[in-house]
Design an enzyme around this catalytic site. Sequence first.
Site, PDB file in Angstrom:
ATOM      1  N   LYS A  56      11.123 -67.174  66.615  1.00  0.00           N
ATOM      2  CA  LYS A  56      12.240 -66.268  66.929  1.00  0.00           C
ATOM      3  C   LYS A  56      11.742 -65.130  67.805  1.00  0.00           C
ATOM      4  CE  LYS A  56      10.889 -62.626  64.167  1.00  0.00           C
ATOM      5  NZ  LYS A  56      10.355 -61.368  64.727  1.00  0.00           N
ATOM      6  N   ASP A 104      11.744 -62.204  57.069  1.00  0.00           N
ATOM      7  CA  ASP A 104      12.128 -63.026  58.223  1.00  0.00           C
ATOM      8  C   ASP A 104      12.422 -64.478  57.853  1.00  0.00           C
ATOM      9  OD1 ASP A 104      11.933 -60.903  59.918  1.00  0.00           O
ATOM     10  OD2 ASP A 104      10.076 -61.528  60.879  1.00  0.00           O
ATOM     11  N   PRO A 128       1.985 -68.424  68.255  1.00  0.00           N
ATOM     12  CA  PRO A 128       0.849 -67.516  68.056  1.00  0.00           C
ATOM     13  C   PRO A 128       0.903 -66.840  66.675  1.00  0.00           C
ATOM     14  CG  PRO A 128       1.871 -67.121  70.193  1.00  0.00           C
ATOM     15  CD  PRO A 128       2.756 -68.093  69.462  1.00  0.00           C
TER      16      PRO A 128
HETATM   17  P1  ATP Z   1       6.629 -61.688  61.105  1.00  0.00           P
HETATM   18  O1  ATP Z   1       7.230 -61.355  62.435  1.00  0.00           O
HETATM   19  O2  ATP Z   1       7.449 -62.624  60.273  1.00  0.00           O
HETATM   20  O3  ATP Z   1       6.087 -60.533  60.338  1.00  0.00           O
HETATM   21  P2  ATP Z   1       4.434 -62.676  62.633  1.00  0.00           P
HETATM   22  O4  ATP Z   1       5.078 -63.623  63.575  1.00  0.00           O
HETATM   23  O5  ATP Z   1       4.026 -61.347  63.178  1.00  0.00           O
HETATM   24  O6  ATP Z   1       5.358 -62.525  61.370  1.00  0.00           O
HETATM   25  P3  ATP Z   1       2.907 -64.739  61.347  1.00  0.00           P
HETATM   26  O7  ATP Z   1       2.478 -65.705  62.389  1.00  0.00           O
HETATM   27  O8  ATP Z   1       4.044 -65.116  60.481  1.00  0.00           O
HETATM   28  O9  ATP Z   1       3.172 -63.321  62.022  1.00  0.00           O
HETATM   29  O10 ATP Z   1       1.615 -64.402  60.469  1.00  0.00           O
HETATM   30  C1  ATP Z   1       1.425 -63.241  59.733  1.00  0.00           C
HETATM   31  C2  ATP Z   1       0.268 -63.466  58.747  1.00  0.00           C
HETATM   32  O11 ATP Z   1       0.721 -64.359  57.743  1.00  0.00           O
HETATM   33  C3  ATP Z   1      -0.945 -64.130  59.390  1.00  0.00           C
HETATM   34  O12 ATP Z   1      -1.932 -63.192  59.690  1.00  0.00           O
HETATM   35  C4  ATP Z   1      -1.418 -65.144  58.351  1.00  0.00           C
HETATM   36  O13 ATP Z   1      -2.611 -64.727  57.718  1.00  0.00           O
HETATM   37  C5  ATP Z   1      -0.331 -65.218  57.287  1.00  0.00           C
HETATM   38  N1  ATP Z   1       0.257 -66.563  57.083  1.00  0.00           N
HETATM   39  C6  ATP Z   1       0.533 -67.133  55.910  1.00  0.00           C
HETATM   40  N2  ATP Z   1       1.092 -68.336  56.053  1.00  0.00           N
HETATM   41  C7  ATP Z   1       1.174 -68.571  57.365  1.00  0.00           C
HETATM   42  C8  ATP Z   1       1.671 -69.657  58.146  1.00  0.00           C
HETATM   43  N3  ATP Z   1       2.180 -70.767  57.585  1.00  0.00           N
HETATM   44  N4  ATP Z   1       1.609 -69.540  59.488  1.00  0.00           N
HETATM   45  C9  ATP Z   1       1.112 -68.404  60.069  1.00  0.00           C
HETATM   46  N5  ATP Z   1       0.612 -67.375  59.376  1.00  0.00           N
HETATM   47  C10 ATP Z   1       0.644 -67.430  58.040  1.00  0.00           C
END
Ligand code: ATP
Length: 294
Positions: free
Chosen positions: A12, A137, A95
């Site tokens: 998203k 989210d 990413p």
């Molecule tokens: P959001 O915007 O939902 O806060 P994000 O896109 O910034 O998330 P994610 O890629 O969801 O970040 O990852 C955040 C943290 O969650 C990572 O540093 C990782 O250690 C942990 N994590 C746990 N499960 C997962 C998964 N299935 N995929 C990615 N990261 C994960």
Amino acid sequence: MTSSLQLRSFAKINWTLDVLYKRDDGFHELRTIYQTVSLHDTIKLNSTSGEIQVICDDPRVPAGETNLAHKAAIALREATGTGAGVRIEIQKRIPVAGGLGGGSSNAAATLMGLVRLWGLKVAEVELLELGAGLGSDVPLFLIGGTLLGVGRGEEVYPIEQCESRDIALVNPGVEVSTAEAYTRLSRLTMHRGALTMPFALLAAKGIRELPLRVRNDLEDAVLPAHPEIAEVKRRLLSTGARPALMSGSGATVYGVFDNSVTLKQALAEMRGLGFWAEGVRTINRQEYQRTIFE
Ligand code: ATP
């Protein structure tokens, strides 16, 4: 009942993100417009005799119980009382810690996949509640398309679809934790909720109405601390993106282009500078729900 399934776990972006104020429970009150886009991880689910396992091809993603997909499986088991097991295989393309909701999307896709894999009957409202318990989210990914998010972002309302075919996602390779972004946020907008709602109405007028209005309050907190992200935004704007905005808590910045030619030029320029860059389009709600199961 089937014994294996494959799902698309979409990313998203946030068209807008207003941080209103810090609540008594420590969370920030948000108004945001979410949009699902075509970039996706692939999730394979295979039934097991009872154990829950997660494997992922990206070493930055935790493999064990802290993985959000693992937590989703446990939460669904506890809610339904089933003793079924699953092996969850995640092929990462989104990413990590990139503001694109990758982990949350994996959790939502796992929930939807397991309902089918385990042959469960779970009301949509119950699934949304389970999702909200896993992360703010997660619920958006149970619906897809263009959505208004309020509260912590977990309370989602489908709104009119906002479509665009020519979006660049660019990530400079730094990880920004969501907690870090909120901690750095010193100056809150403090506008009243009702005053932020017209942003949702703009989505109905389409992407051409958004460029002058989009705003992500977290940029003020994150860009000064991470000049690489500020540079990506500046370069996207100079290649013609309107708007270019950090997604969620970063580090990914998206840029909307007029056409596929300017998009391709921008992607080539960004990759030439060593950034991860990917061209995507919006995924509306109908397509989201039609294509989530591969
Ligand atoms: P959001 O915007 O939902 O806060 P994000 O896109 O910034 O998330 P994610 O890629 O969801 O970040 O990852 C955040 C943290 O969650 C990572 O540093 C990782 O250690 C942990 N994590 C746990 N499960 C997962 C998964 N299935 N995929 C990615 N990261 C994960």
